[in-house]
Motif scaffolding. Sequence first.
Motif, short mmCIF file in Angstrom:
data_model
loop_
_atom_site.label_atom_id
_atom_site.label_comp_id
_atom_site.label_asym_id
_atom_site.label_seq_id
_atom_site.Cartn_x
_atom_site.Cartn_y
_atom_site.Cartn_z
N ALA A 247 45.95 40.76 34.80
CA ALA A 247 45.06 39.68 33.74
C ALA A 247 43.71 39.41 33.86
N GLU A 248 42.89 39.59 34.95
CA GLU A 248 41.90 39.48 35.43
C GLU A 248 41.18 40.87 35.67
N ILE A 249 42.30 41.83 36.17
CA ILE A 249 41.62 43.16 36.40
C ILE A 249 41.54 43.71 34.82
N GLU A 250 42.22 43.30 34.08
CA GLU A 250 42.23 44.02 32.09
C GLU A 250 41.16 43.36 32.02
N ALA A 251 40.66 42.09 31.53
CA ALA A 251 39.84 41.17 31.19
C ALA A 251 38.17 42.14 31.44
N CYS A 252 38.41 43.32 32.22
CA CYS A 252 36.67 43.73 33.24
C CYS A 252 36.79 44.58 32.22
N PHE A 253 37.76 45.48 31.54
CA PHE A 253 37.52 46.87 30.32
C PHE A 253 36.48 46.50 29.37
N VAL A 254 35.84 47.18 29.06
CA VAL A 254 34.96 47.71 27.85
C VAL A 254 35.10 49.30 27.34
N ASP A 255 35.76 48.70 25.82
CA ASP A 255 36.11 50.42 25.11
C ASP A 255 36.75 51.50 26.60
N GLY A 256 37.60 50.88 26.96
CA GLY A 256 38.80 51.42 27.62
C GLY A 256 38.33 51.67 28.78
#
Length: 541
Positions: A508-517
């Motif tokens: 979840a921490e890693i996926e939270a840093c995605f912006v527009d994929g």
Amino acid sequence: MRDSAHAGLRDLRTHSASNTAKMKSTKTLLALRQFIKTARNAFLVLLLIFANMLSPVTCDSQAKEPESPNILVIVSEDNGQELGCYGNRHVSTPVLDGLAERGVRFHNAYVPQAGCSQSRAAYLTGLYPHQNGQIGLATWKFRMYREDQPNLVRSLHNAGYRTGIIGKLHVNPAAAFPFDFQQIPSSNFSRKKLDNYARHAADFFSESTQPFFLIVNYPDAHRPFTNQISGIPQKPLTASDVTPLDYMGLDSPQLRAETASYYNCMNRLDHLIGDLLAQLKKSGKRKETMVVYFGDHGADLLRGKRTSYEGGVRIPLIIDWPNHTENGNVRSELVSTLDLMPTLLEVAGVEIPSTLAGKSLTPLLRSRNTDLRESNWRQYLFTEYHLHSAHNYFPQRTVRDSRYKLIENLQADEINPGYSFTIKRFFDGLEKVIDAAPNRVRAAYRLMEKPPKHELYDLRNDPWEFENLANDTRHQATLTRLTGVLEQWREQTGDPLLNPKSAAQLKAEIEACFVDGTPEKASLELDYPRYFFSSSAEGQP
């Protein structure tokens, strides 16, 4: 007259008596001096005898070896066993081939994870990435759990070694490693002033009055592949000179060009290491220095770096220790760079922490004894994967024995983001090259894109892992055995991803840093050093 004579006789007797007394006194003094001299000489003789008892000397005092050897560790970037001494016929690596001829070459050497920071932190701490915390790149904010984690540099520094590093460290936090000497701290992928590596090393060698430990980290063969720098190599290879590496299983003009450029980096690396070793010899300290060379992980090519396949985790490892290693010794035991910390601490005479995951290689260095094979050495070897940057989180755990290898995908039947990340790094049309490959190769790439829970390979008959045997009924006993061994290892080493809650929180921490994929480094916030081992007062398993 008579009175005068008596007076003279008295004076004569008095003078005679006085002289006699003086003579006796002089004899006494001389005797005393002789006694003191004799006693002193006897004391010196006894002192020499006592000293000899404490410090026995050899017949040839000049031949006596220093108690603590110098240690030179040479690390290259992003290359596997693509050296002449490992059988590659396209490269020209006479320096490293010569090092292998004088020392020990390890045929089955591995890194714990095929990533730059993860590999380096592992050999410097003697722990797997999941044990020390450096599970991803330092440049993406991943870090060790503890700054006071025991490590190779601090142990040798505290034991009196002069410690130095030339080239990047790439581990967080850098303060954990007390270097006395540091030069070229950047990655230097632009390959600027490559002659400075040997020049700075020469300064370090000449300035070191106590035993030294020096790490030299070269930028080759990291991308971007650069065919020639300052005339090195003299005659660069071209696509027509080579074929792609076997573990890719593919062939095309573009892949041949990529492979040729990679080999040119390897040829240049060998030249630069030759310059370094020439400076060591010039310093007069070569005979007292153990030289260790290894690659930090496999090449940045298909099915190499950032994977758990052989092309990613299997590396070259060569150790030359004058008067200790036998010339041209080739070992086939399963070894890991985790074994380097206990090895180097042992040869330096420094206490080895009991928590290390590896074991000392010294029994393999000193003889060609075949009795150490498997049963008396190591039956199983483990590697792992978490992520490189935030682009490619896909955790895996791996075990192999002398023949079979099991990869367990912790996010089975999900799309592996590392697949597209790698495929898109090369050239347009690569998917068409894969589609045109033989069935078994094409199937291997599709499996890599969306892996099942288990991948089982017979490395004896399928060394580059193209045929998954996990569903083959003839190999179920092997699958069951290796699955059990892997589970036991994960428990023994305190694998934090055994806890589903911790695994989900990290994802979840890693996926939270995605912006527009697309992952944004500035948006990445990591707290795993706290919650992975929140129940442990020591902060590690």
